[in-house]
Design an enzyme around this catalytic site. Structure first.
Site, short mmCIF file in Angstrom:
data_model
loop_
_atom_site.label_atom_id
_atom_site.label_comp_id
_atom_site.label_asym_id
_atom_site.label_seq_id
_atom_site.Cartn_x
_atom_site.Cartn_y
_atom_site.Cartn_z
N ILE A 4 64.99 17.81 65.06
CA ILE A 4 65.20 18.33 66.41
C ILE A 4 64.59 19.71 66.55
O ILE A 4 63.97 20.03 67.57
CB ILE A 4 66.71 18.37 66.75
CG1 ILE A 4 67.32 16.97 66.67
CG2 ILE A 4 66.92 18.97 68.14
CD1 ILE A 4 66.65 15.94 67.58
N ARG B 226 73.31 1.45 62.17
CA ARG B 226 72.04 2.08 61.83
C ARG B 226 71.06 1.00 61.37
O ARG B 226 71.43 0.14 60.55
CB ARG B 226 72.24 3.11 60.71
CG ARG B 226 73.19 4.27 61.09
CD ARG B 226 72.53 5.23 62.06
NE ARG B 226 73.41 6.32 62.43
CZ ARG B 226 73.44 7.50 61.80
NH1 ARG B 226 72.65 7.71 60.77
NH2 ARG B 226 74.26 8.44 62.20
N HIS C 32 71.20 2.14 66.29
CA HIS C 32 70.62 3.47 66.12
C HIS C 32 69.64 3.51 64.95
O HIS C 32 69.91 2.98 63.87
CB HIS C 32 71.75 4.49 65.88
CG HIS C 32 71.38 5.91 66.14
ND1 HIS C 32 70.49 6.60 65.36
CD2 HIS C 32 71.80 6.78 67.10
CE1 HIS C 32 70.36 7.82 65.81
NE2 HIS C 32 71.15 7.97 66.87
N SER D 244 75.71 14.74 71.70
CA SER D 244 74.84 13.97 70.80
C SER D 244 73.78 13.24 71.59
O SER D 244 73.84 13.13 72.82
CB SER D 244 75.67 12.95 70.01
OG SER D 244 76.13 11.91 70.88
N CYS D 245 72.79 12.70 70.88
CA CYS D 245 71.75 11.92 71.54
C CYS D 245 72.33 10.71 72.25
O CYS D 245 71.93 10.37 73.37
CB CYS D 245 70.68 11.49 70.54
SG CYS D 245 71.31 10.55 69.12
N THR D 246 73.30 10.05 71.60
CA THR D 246 73.90 8.86 72.20
C THR D 246 74.73 9.21 73.42
O THR D 246 74.67 8.53 74.45
CB THR D 246 74.76 8.12 71.16
OG1 THR D 246 73.95 7.73 70.05
CG2 THR D 246 75.40 6.88 71.77
#
Length: 501
Positions: free
Chosen positions: A160, A392, A338, A310-312
């Site tokens: 990131i 994942r 993910h 978070s990204c989610t």
């Protein structure tokens, strides 16, 4: 059936004529795109104006990219955008000599064609820009004072951190917005600086850095497209004197994930030169999770520590907000498929987390996610209504959230898809939600997407009051774009977007 020689000759000439027409059309489009490039560049450098076509950035791009962006518009408007329409709008925008702004050429062109009638284009664009017109690059209110910009420090330089660097460098403009001044890392080797620069220059997922990078080992700096970045080595967030590098009132973006509560993140505030902190992960305790487009209006000057969730959470909250506003949500389950991340093992080895010790590139790994619970921090009306889990999978980037929801009223795939498509096009969430209707897209097609989430309309399922929505998201780049949007709000340098929604 028989043909004469003349007939055969005529048949052969037709394709040649059609080919010539297509070539001429392509050449004309190239010429129009090439005429747009210097205008886009001047607007960016002199006016702090960022141009796009339905979220596809146009700055520092080639003529081919511009043509492809116009072609992409058919996915939104169901018709390809014509460069003969957008070039005059771009010229009128330049003539308006605006202050800092974010301008979607596709939406602005569409609005002019639908609403303006016979109005003079240049005057219409000036009226649309309002107070921004004639301010040549000015950022913020017209108070007669110049603006220095806000210093930004990246604490950590992982996936990131490096993408944030690319975005901040790409949007540096005249230097009166977000100014990336430094990155802070722990020294890993004698040639640490060269390795850090190499990782910024080359990326196996997102490709090469678009521009030039120069390393000064004596000064410990990286010069990226004119942005001078000081590299500082430290393993103590409370023991860096940033003022020694000319940095003041800075926002520290902690993307290490080592500290996620108020006590841990407060350490940054003890370092001279730091004013505020933003965490690129879900915060613990009373730390507010900010999702750009949803609750950034809750940010106050008194908030010294914030988190970008978070990204989610960023991927699902805008879609959940849209669905809740229209249909109401009784309850549901969020399952994320993910991509594997750096905290998993490459091959089987010890890991303190359950299952994450197994080889990430060889297995689907069932794990937990706090995204469903984190939704409540941004959308309190959904508190206690959602459960969540995560799998994942062996891909390096781009994930999918499957939203299995029970609504307060029934719907159909056609109805809810039409609503979400219009939301992506016309609502204040148009920077967060994208919509696609294609039978062939797969995860790699969304690498580099600037949206928080992309609704896959072809996959939508309904049964009376139940709906299953599939939302793609680039869990690296799309999330990083959301982080920058929060940063812009914290620094009060978020440029006004046109056309107004």
């Amino acid at each position: 059936m028989t043909h004469s020689l003349t007939d055969q000759s005529t048949d052969l000439s037709a394709p040649a004529s059609a080919a010539d027409e297509h070539y001429e059309d392509w050449s004309e489009r190239q010429a129009l795109a090439e005429a747009m490039i210097p205008i886009i560049g001047r607007l960016y450098r002199q006016n702090n104006v960022v141009t796009s076509i339905y979220g596809r950035g146009l700055i520092n791009e080639s003529a081919i990219h511009l043509i492809k962006a116009h072609r992409f518009a058919r996915r939104v408007d169901e018709v390809e955008l014509d460069l003969q329409d957008t070039l005059p709008v771009l010229q009128a925008l330049a003539a308006a000599d605006p202050g800092a702004a974010s301008v979607d050429l596709a939406r602005l062109t569409r609005k002019y064609k639908q609403e303006a009638g016979e109005a003079d284009l240049t005057e219409w664009v000036k009226a649309e820009l309002g107070d921004v017109a004639g301010r040549k690059g000015a950022t913020g209110p017209d108070d007669g004072e110049g603006r220095r910009g806000t210093d930004v420090i990246l604490y950590g330089f992982g996936r990131i951190g490096r993408l944030l660097t690319r975005i901040l460098v790409d949007h540096a403009g005249k230097g009166d917005g977000l100014n990336l001044r430094a990155i802070v890392v722990r020294k890993g080797s004698d040639n640490d600086l060269m390795k850090r620069a190499s990782l910024l220059r080359r990326d196996s997922v997102h490709g090469s850095f678009q521009g030039t990078i120069t390393v000064d080992e004596a000064a410990n700096t990286i010069l990226a497209n004119g942005t001078l970045i000081q590299v500082i080595y430290s393993d103590d967030p409370a023991n860096v004197d940033y003022t020694a590098y000319g940095i003041s009132d800075a926002i520290v973006v902690d993307n290490t994930g080592r500290w996620r509560d108020r006590e841990g993140l407060t350490q940054h505030l003890r370092s001279p030169g730091v004013a505020r902190v933003l965490l690129t992960a879900p915060g613990k305790g009373d730390l507010p999770n900010i999702v750009a487009g949803i609750n950034e209006s809750a940010i106050t000057d008194a908030d010294q520590i914030l988190t970008a969730a978070s990204c989610t959470t960023n991927a699902i909250v805008p879609v959940l907000k849209a669905v809740s506003d229209r249909y109401g949500i009784v309850g549901g389950h969020v399952e994320t498929v993910h991509s594997f991340t750096n905290d998993q093992n490459l091959i089987d080895n010890f890991h303190k987390g359950e299952r994450r010790g197994r080889a990430a590139a060889l297995n689907m790994v069932l794990t937990e996610t706090g995204a469903a619970k984190a939704v409540a921090k941004a959308l309190p009306e959904l508190a206690g209504k959602l459960t969540g889990n995560s799998i994942r999978v062996p891909t390096p980037d781009v994930s999918m959230a499957i939203l299995n929801l029970t609504l307060e009223r029934p719907t159909s795939p056609e109805e809810i898809n039409t609503y979400l498509r219009r939301t992506a096009l016309h609502s204040p969430l148009h920077k967060q939600i994208d919509y696609i209707d294609s039978p062939e897209v797969v995860s790699s097609d969304f690498v580099g997407s600037q949206y928080a989430g992309i609704v896959d309309g072809r996959a939508t399922i309904t049964a009376d009051d139940r709906v299953v929505l599939y939302v793609w998201y680039d869990n690296e780049f799309g999330y990083s774009c959301q982080v920058v949007r929060v940063l812009e709000t914290m620094a009060k340098v978020h440029p006004p977007a046109f056309p107004r929604v």
